[in-house]
Design a protein around this motif. Structure first.
Motif, short mmCIF file in Angstrom:
data_model
loop_
_atom_site.label_atom_id
_atom_site.label_comp_id
_atom_site.label_asym_id
_atom_site.label_seq_id
_atom_site.Cartn_x
_atom_site.Cartn_y
_atom_site.Cartn_z
N SER A 453 0.89 -1.16 -0.03
CA SER A 453 0.17 0.01 -0.04
C SER A 453 0.87 1.15 -0.22
O SER A 453 1.77 1.22 0.44
N ASP A 454 0.38 2.39 -0.51
CA ASP A 454 0.72 3.86 -0.47
C ASP A 454 2.12 4.10 -1.11
O ASP A 454 3.11 4.38 -0.17
N THR A 455 2.41 3.68 -2.21
CA THR A 455 3.55 3.94 -2.77
C THR A 455 3.67 5.46 -3.07
O THR A 455 2.49 6.38 -3.22
N VAL A 456 4.69 6.14 -2.85
CA VAL A 456 4.96 7.53 -2.62
C VAL A 456 5.34 8.07 -4.21
O VAL A 456 4.77 9.09 -4.56
N THR A 457 6.55 7.54 -4.59
CA THR A 457 6.89 8.31 -5.77
C THR A 457 7.78 7.18 -6.64
O THR A 457 8.53 6.19 -6.11
N ASN A 458 8.11 7.30 -7.89
CA ASN A 458 8.87 6.66 -8.70
C ASN A 458 9.11 5.17 -8.56
O ASN A 458 9.93 4.52 -8.42
N GLY A 459 7.70 4.59 -8.55
CA GLY A 459 7.64 3.28 -8.36
C GLY A 459 6.29 2.71 -8.24
O GLY A 459 5.32 3.60 -8.29
N GLY A 460 5.73 1.63 -8.13
CA GLY A 460 4.67 1.08 -7.95
C GLY A 460 4.39 -0.01 -6.97
O GLY A 460 5.42 -0.12 -6.06
N GLY A 461 3.44 -0.87 -6.99
CA GLY A 461 3.17 -1.71 -5.74
C GLY A 461 3.91 -2.98 -6.04
O GLY A 461 5.12 -3.57 -5.22
N ARG A 487 -2.46 -14.18 -5.13
CA ARG A 487 -3.15 -13.53 -3.78
C ARG A 487 -2.51 -12.50 -3.18
O ARG A 487 -2.47 -12.23 -1.93
N ASN A 488 -2.33 -11.55 -4.15
CA ASN A 488 -1.59 -10.22 -3.46
C ASN A 488 -2.87 -9.07 -3.51
O ASN A 488 -3.75 -9.21 -4.14
N THR A 489 -2.93 -8.21 -2.56
CA THR A 489 -3.68 -7.06 -2.42
C THR A 489 -2.92 -5.53 -2.67
O THR A 489 -1.91 -5.62 -1.72
N LEU A 490 -3.09 -4.90 -3.45
CA LEU A 490 -2.57 -3.65 -3.66
C LEU A 490 -3.20 -2.35 -3.44
O LEU A 490 -4.50 -2.47 -4.03
N ILE A 491 -3.06 -1.50 -2.52
CA ILE A 491 -3.72 -0.38 -2.10
C ILE A 491 -3.27 0.90 -2.35
O ILE A 491 -2.18 1.12 -1.64
N ARG A 492 -3.80 1.61 -3.09
CA ARG A 492 -3.21 3.05 -3.46
C ARG A 492 -1.76 3.05 -3.77
O ARG A 492 -0.95 3.77 -3.57
N THR A 493 -1.42 2.19 -4.80
CA THR A 493 0.06 1.80 -5.18
C THR A 493 -0.03 2.47 -6.60
O THR A 493 -0.65 2.90 -7.30
N GLY A 494 1.52 2.66 -6.84
CA GLY A 494 1.70 3.40 -7.97
C GLY A 494 1.68 4.98 -7.68
O GLY A 494 1.09 5.30 -7.01
N ASN A 495 2.39 5.64 -8.56
CA ASN A 495 2.44 7.13 -8.27
C ASN A 495 3.07 7.86 -9.28
O ASN A 495 3.93 7.18 -10.28
N ASN A 496 3.22 9.10 -9.25
CA ASN A 496 3.83 9.87 -10.33
C ASN A 496 5.37 9.73 -10.28
O ASN A 496 6.02 9.60 -9.06
N ASP A 497 6.10 9.33 -11.31
CA ASP A 497 7.42 9.39 -11.47
C ASP A 497 8.19 10.69 -11.70
O ASP A 497 7.79 11.47 -12.89
N PHE A 498 8.84 11.49 -10.71
CA PHE A 498 9.22 12.87 -11.05
C PHE A 498 10.26 12.94 -12.17
O PHE A 498 10.54 13.92 -12.62
N ASN A 499 10.70 11.89 -12.53
CA ASN A 499 11.79 12.13 -13.76
C ASN A 499 11.03 11.80 -15.10
O ASN A 499 11.26 12.37 -15.86
#
Length: 785
Positions: A453-461, A487-499
């Motif tokens: 959960s909750d990736t912040v930047t430059n990546g995904g879950g 059987r994985n759960t991803l929540i609010r993952t992925g985000n903007n890549d600032f590059n």
């Protein structure tokens, strides 16, 4: 992920819920619940929790409570996912800021507890060295103790690998955690409060969450074990350096075939303790703590290491029941200042708490059959775990990872193959950079039964990739064999890549070094929830052999599929809902991406797909309440010594009062986020007003006033004045009374521009209305910019 190093992380979030929406995919093994709090002072948006999901993630010994759902007289921040904002790094992207003496967050225990860990942020100081302060811990209204808090382990700046200079750009890594014991067991129903007693040492304290647990009694010394204190003279007070004495105990334990015991205490360790063919155990991670750093050589610090592979490596090591809590405040990638490192084959790390080191465990192979289990990895400057350079048949399981400075759990097959490794039943939350879980190369890899959960930047879950140096098929290190992510759960993952300046998907694949072409990659029985950008993403090179089966996608900020590279994929029983873009697929490679459809698919496919050349701003669902956001500019950050500026509507959900209302049209309708409901004052009784409490003084620069958008609401002009107050007593004029026209042709909306003078209470006073003899308002929205 940390660049190459030289040769030379039992752990639920508890929300008092008045509503619950099960997000269960038909046939999947688990369901996530969107749990919302009843109305409280913080008025937070309900958001799904990554803790306590049945049959997935780590089984933890604590009950977690979010500050935004607790009793508080502080100010809610968020939800916001924009990199560089304070709520973007909070669990659920919301928290509570306390910035005045007497402000508090108060939790009510849902189970007995004798200890707590809480996550918080203080502003940095002007020098970038951090500030120290304290919060009052109160139990049922009485002060129990003062708990020290600090910002010295947070606040990084500039470009990778970052620095501690507040004058640089790109502030991030705002939060830290601390833990304390109550001295007795508190019963369920006890109220535990964190309260500000002074703002002299810190102007604000932001509380994200608290974990409450019942810590068991200390583990006693095993029969026949060597004691580092009574047998070797180590200092349990932490007053003197115990490195050599603990090392002597470990060496003797190996020579004599005896376990080595660390009793209760805090031990100064200023370099590696090197272990081989020995068991090192403690009284429990709340009782036996290794800490420390060399006073002059900052490249040396506490760590328990196997011998490096070039030295023959170590084997048959067991580390259990203690904590390694370091003092690492910067990121220097060449420094071996990790909690655990080296090479350890046929070895186990069990119930070890790792915090404030560079990495929790950076393992440099070749090595085989290594396991980390039942552990906690918190507040790292780089990766949580990295299996690097020929690690095989090794596992991280039932481990809780939060607030790493880079990938949460990583495998990197640099130059030597990683084979048959597994990451299973782990909970990985808030990697501040990069991915929750990733494998760079590798053969026959399993990543299953995890929560991310909750990736912040430059990546995904979840990331599977032929990326980073030394990952290529010529050396046998590229992605190959069968990769299983089930059987994985991803929540609010992925985000903007600032590059890149566009979003990274929740699950993403990359063939940067070379195409992924010699592997079968099975993504099955999983949930991808409330993704910040796309749910599934291909980029760089090509990614082939992808198979998606029984996948639930619920909520994506942009697309269900973001295709930026060729590849092949099959889809069976993949169901997508709540995708922000009307066309759920962005694909500019055309037939280069070949889809094989099975049965039971819906919501994610379009022919033709979108190919706009323009990346849309994401629309974030935040557990069901839409909210927007676009990429942030790291070259134009907020003042790094203060919490970043809040974004979003500050008035939504806040307490509101009125001079009167007609029938059922109360003032609460003006801050409920629903433009179809509205406040209407008593008729023929001007002046009338509504007043909203923002919770704390805010520099409001813009108001958006709305009436219902239905065409039945004909054009009308209302005369409105705006006043503000910091104490709800003395009000000053923010905007003199003026006429505002609400026209269906412009959405029945009017904008009021203010100077930004800080106010806590906003009052709108209505003195005329050409369409009806009363004040009328469906939404009052307040913004800081």
């Amino acid at each position: 992920m940390t660049p190459p190093l030289p040769g030379p992380r039992l752990l639920g979030r508890s929300l008092s819920a008045s509503l619950a929406l099960a997000l269960a995919a038909a046939g999947t093994a688990a369901a996530v619940v969107l749990a919302g709090a009843p109305p409280a002072q913080a008025a937070a948006v309900p958001a799904p929790s990554p803790v306590g999901i049945s049959s997935r993630g780590a089984t933890v010994p604590f009950k977690e409570q979010e500050a935004e759902y607790a009793a508080t007289n502080g100010s809610l921040i968020g939800p916001d996912r924009l990199y560089g904002s304070l709520p973007s790094e909070a669990s659920g992207r919301q928290a509570v800021t306390l910035d005045a003496t007497g402000e508090y967050v108060e939790f009510t225990l849902t189970a007995p507890a004798n200890a707590m860990t809480f996550r918080y942020s203080l502003p940095d100081d002007a020098a970038g060295t951090g500030r120290d302060a304290s919060l009052d811990l109160r139990v049922d209204g009485s002060s129990l103790k003062s708990v020290p808090v600090t910002s010295k382990y947070g606040w990084y700046y500039g470009g990778y690998p970052f620095n501690n200079n507040p004058g640089d750009t790109n502030p991030h890594h705002f939060y830290d955690e601390t833990r304390t014991m109550f001295g007795s067991t508190l019963a369920a129903g006890t109220k535990v409060r964190l309260q500000v007693t002074s703002t002299a040492a810190s102007p604000s304290f932001t509380i994200d969450l608290a974990d409450f647990e019942q810590v068991g009694a200390p583990v006693g010394k095993p029969s026949g074990a060597l004691d580092v204190v009574s047998d070797f003279g180590a200092d349990p007070t932490g007053g003197t350096d115990s490195t050599a004495k603990i090392q002597a105990a470990v060496d003797a334990g190996r020579a004599q075939g005896k376990e080595v015991y660390i009793p209760q205490g805090t031990f100064q360790v200023r370099d590696h303790i090197v272990v081989d063919k020995v068991t090192l155990s403690g009284a429990g991670p709340w009782y036996s703590v290794l800490t420390g750093r060399h006073p002059t050589d900052r490249s040396k610090a506490v760590g328990v290491y196997g011998k490096y592979a070039a030295q023959g490596g170590s084997s048959n090591v067991t580390l259990r029941d203690f904590a390694i809590i370091g003092d690492i405040r910067e990121r220097v990638d060449n420094d071996q200042v990790n909690a655990i490192g080296g090479a350890m084959s046929d070895s186990v790390v069990d119930n070890v708490w790792m915090q404030h080191t560079k990495c929790g465990a950076w393992m440099d192979g070749p090595m085989n059959n290594f396991t980390i289990r039942n552990s906690r990895i918190l507040d790292q400057t780089a990766d949580g775990v990295n299996f690097h350079y020929g690690v095989t048949n090794s596992t991280v399981t039932n481990t809780f990872v939060r607030n790493t400075g880079d990938d949460g759990l990583a495998m990197w097959a640099e130059n030597v193959p990683n084979v048959k490794n597994k990451f299973t039943f782990n909970t990985v939350i808030l990697p501040i950079l990069a991915n929750n879980i990733v494998t760079y190369g590798g053969k026959d890899i399993t990543i299953s039964d995890n929560v991310m959960s909750d990736t912040v930047t430059n990546g995904g879950g979840l990331h599977i990739a032929n990326r980073y140096p030394g990952v290529d098929s010529g050396q046998g290190t590229a992605v190959s064999g069968t990769h299983t992510a089930a059987r994985n759960t991803l929540i609010r993952t992925g985000n903007n890549d600032f590059n890149w300046r566009f979003g990274v998907g929740a699950i993403w694949f990359s063939g940067l070094n070379e195409p992924i072409s010699n592997a079968t990659i099975n993504i099955t029985d999983s949930e991808i929830l409330d993704s910040s950008y796309a749910a599934i993403h291909l980029i760089e090179g090509a990614s082939n052999g992808l198979h998606f089966d029984n996948i639930k996608i619920d909520g994506a900020g942009t697309y269900a599929l973001q295709i930026q590279a060729p590849g092949t994929a099959s889809f069976n029983k993949v169901v997508a809902t709540n995708i922000a873009q009307s066309n759920p697929v962005h694909n500019c490679v055309g037939s280069g991406f070949r889809i094989t459809q099975g049965t039971g698919n819906s919501g994610w496919y379009a022919n033709p797909p979108a190919c706009t050349g323009v990346w849309p701003d994401p629309v974030w669902t935040n557990g069901g309440v839409p909210g927007g956001g676009g990429p942030t500019d790291p070259t134009d950050p907020p003042d790094p010594t203060d919490p970043p500026e809040e974004t979003g509507n500050l008035a939504q959900g806040r307490p509101v009062t009125e001079t009167s209302h007609a029938d059922v049209y109360g003032a609460g309708n003006a801050v409920d986020g629903n433009a179809d409901s509205y406040w209407e004052s008593r008729n023929n009784a001007f002046p009338q007003s509504v007043t909203v409490d923002l919770g704390a003084a805010k520099a409001v620069e813009r108001l958006v006033l709305k009436l219902p958008p239905a065409a039945a609401w004909a054009t009308r002009t209302q005369t409105i004045g705006v006043t503000g107050s910091t104490d709800n007593s003395a009000y000053s004029t923010l905007k003199a009374p003026a006429s505002y026209t609400f026209s269906p042709s412009s959405g029945n909306t009017a904008t009021v521009t203010l100077t930004g003078a800080p106010v806590r209470y906003l009052r709108l006073t209505f003195t005329a209305n050409t369409g009806w003899p009363a004040g009328q308002l469906s939404e009052l929205e307040a913004y800081t910019h």
